[in-house]
Design a protein around this motif. Structure first.
Motif, PDB file in Angstrom:
ATOM      1  N   THR A   1      30.417  50.190  50.474  1.00 18.18           N
ATOM      2  CA  THR A   1      31.334  49.359  49.692  1.00 18.18           C
ATOM      3  C   THR A   1      30.771  49.299  48.276  1.00 18.18           C
TER       4      THR A   1
ATOM      5  N   GLN B   1      31.642  47.704  44.130  1.00 12.88           N
ATOM      6  CA  GLN B   1      32.474  46.831  43.313  1.00 12.88           C
ATOM      7  C   GLN B   1      31.969  46.806  41.876  1.00 12.88           C
TER       8      GLN B   1
ATOM      9  N   ASP C   1      32.697  44.706  38.247  1.00 12.64           N
ATOM     10  CA  ASP C   1      33.317  43.594  37.524  1.00 12.64           C
ATOM     11  C   ASP C   1      33.216  43.870  36.030  1.00 12.64           C
TER      12      ASP C   1
ATOM     13  N   TYR D   1      26.616  48.488  44.800  1.00 17.39           N
ATOM     14  CA  TYR D   1      26.880  49.533  45.793  1.00 17.39           C
ATOM     15  C   TYR D   1      26.005  49.232  47.001  1.00 17.39           C
TER      16      TYR D   1
ATOM     17  N   THR E   1      35.198  51.613  50.289  1.00 16.08           N
ATOM     18  CA  THR E   1      36.161  50.970  49.403  1.00 16.08           C
ATOM     19  C   THR E   1      35.507  50.721  48.049  1.00 16.08           C
ATOM     20  N   PHE E   2      36.222  51.045  47.006  1.00 17.77           N
ATOM     21  CA  PHE E   2      35.760  50.804  45.641  1.00 17.77           C
ATOM     22  C   PHE E   2      36.739  49.844  44.977  1.00 17.77           C
ATOM     23  N   THR E   3      36.218  48.736  44.449  1.00 17.14           N
ATOM     24  CA  THR E   3      37.045  47.696  43.846  1.00 17.14           C
ATOM     25  C   THR E   3      36.613  47.446  42.405  1.00 17.14           C
TER      26      THR E   3
ATOM     27  N   LEU F   1      37.258  44.597  39.464  1.00 11.60           N
ATOM     28  CA  LEU F   1      37.777  43.280  39.112  1.00 11.60           C
ATOM     29  C   LEU F   1      37.634  43.093  37.603  1.00 11.60           C
TER      30      LEU F   1
ATOM     31  N   ARG G   1      42.814  42.921  40.129  1.00 10.75           N
ATOM     32  CA  ARG G   1      41.952  43.730  40.986  1.00 10.75           C
ATOM     33  C   ARG G   1      42.596  45.093  41.228  1.00 10.75           C
TER      34      ARG G   1
ATOM     35  N   VAL H   1      41.965  48.502  43.771  1.00 15.57           N
ATOM     36  CA  VAL H   1      41.243  48.883  44.990  1.00 15.57           C
ATOM     37  C   VAL H   1      41.581  50.319  45.356  1.00 15.57           C
TER      38      VAL H   1
END
Length: 297
Positions: free
Chosen positions: A51, A53, A55, A66, A250-252, A254, A276, A278
């Motif tokens: 996963t 993310q 920001d 990561y 999953t790459f998010t 924000l 967001r 995704v």
């Protein structure tokens, strides 16, 4: 499943009659294969289960995390095919059964070529890995120790066969470009995610490491066509060669900035503190994630 094709090493085409009679062409073919293998090997890392993310904030602060697996291709065990004899031909170049001496000669040539290729591959990989010998049983632990020295790598556990379990998180201010992963001494490391800052205050996000393979087999075949290859028997591959990419995550993104462009299926979604994006990352991912975000001056 990355922008550089590591899913397999190309199998060489069978030598043509002309190449079989022309050792010089076979030598050139061997050099081409070695050079192209080095180029393909530059794709050092691929994701496993993960996963991630990112920001991005209007005050130009950012945080990237990561968690999961990273696979280091040069450390994976090669799967090598056994000896398969080439066809033998008469003076008219009609195929005929090989004699025992011809088979023995072919096998000796194959063994010599395999040993030479293993040495060449090891030297190329060592150069790409900043002096780390991928054949050294301690290589994986050496890489893990190198990563643990760097800021952001909160956990690095080597699980064997090129696979690392990692937890990475870093935050800072966007007054410079950013890429992940970067590893001390490995100038050729391929990025999973990279941020490029523009003069107008926007930030371009590209995630080539989370995209599909572009595939180099066609290019390889075209360059080798008609040349022949001195090591057509016993081609080898990395540990991931026999199946699809292992990327599963999953790459998010924000952000409270203005999302100018993106290639998600659903588009920007409302989220606490902003919007967001995704992306599901797997062998069916059609394109590498990308987005353009405008931050306030």
């Amino acid at each position: 499943m990355t922008s550089c094709d590591i899913s397999s090493r190309p199998r060489s085409p069978a030598p043509s009659p002309e190449a079989s009679r022309n050792p010089a062409r076979r030598i050139v073919a061997g050099l081409a294969v070695a050079g192209l293998a080095l180029l393909v090997a530059a794709c050092i890392f691929v994701p496993g289960k993960f996963t991630a993310q990112l920001d991005l904030r209007n005050d130009r602060s950012f945080r990237f995390a990561y968690s999961g697996e990273i696979v280091m291709i040069p450390l994976q065990k090669a799967k090598e095919a056994g000896f398969t004899p080439d066809a033998c031909h008469d003076d008219n170049y009609d195929e005929r059964p090989c004699t025992g001496d011809e088979l023995a000669k072919q096998k000796r040539s194959w063994e010599e070529s395999r040993a030479q290729k293993a040495k060449s591959d090891a030297q190329a990989a060592k150069a790409l890995l900043g002096g780390i010998d991928p054949n050294d049983p301690r290589a994986g632990e050496d890489v893990a120790a190198k990563l643990r020295r760097q800021v952001g790598w909160n956990k690095v556990v080597y699980k064997g066969d090129g696979r690392f379990d990692v937890d990475f998180a870093i935050q800072g201010r966007l007054d410079h470009d950013f890429a992940f992963p970067t590893i001390e001494g490995l100038a050729m490391a391929n990025p999973f995610v990279q941020l490029s800052l523009r003069q107008d205050g926007s930030v371009r996000m590209d995630a080539p490491g989370f995209g599909p393979s572009k595939g180099a087999d066609g290019m390889m075949g075209a360059m080798l066509a008609g040349m022949g290859d001195s090591s057509s028997n016993g081609s080898s591959s990395t540990g991931s060669a026999d199946g699809p990419s292992e990327a599963d995550g999953t790459f998010t993104v924000l952000t409270d900035g203005e999302i100018l462009a993106n290639n998600t299926d659903e588009g920007p979604q409302a989220a606490p503190g902003g919007r967001r994006l995704v992306w599901a990352v797997n062998p069916r991912t059609p394109a590498a994630p990308t987005a353009l975000v405008k931050l306030k001056p």
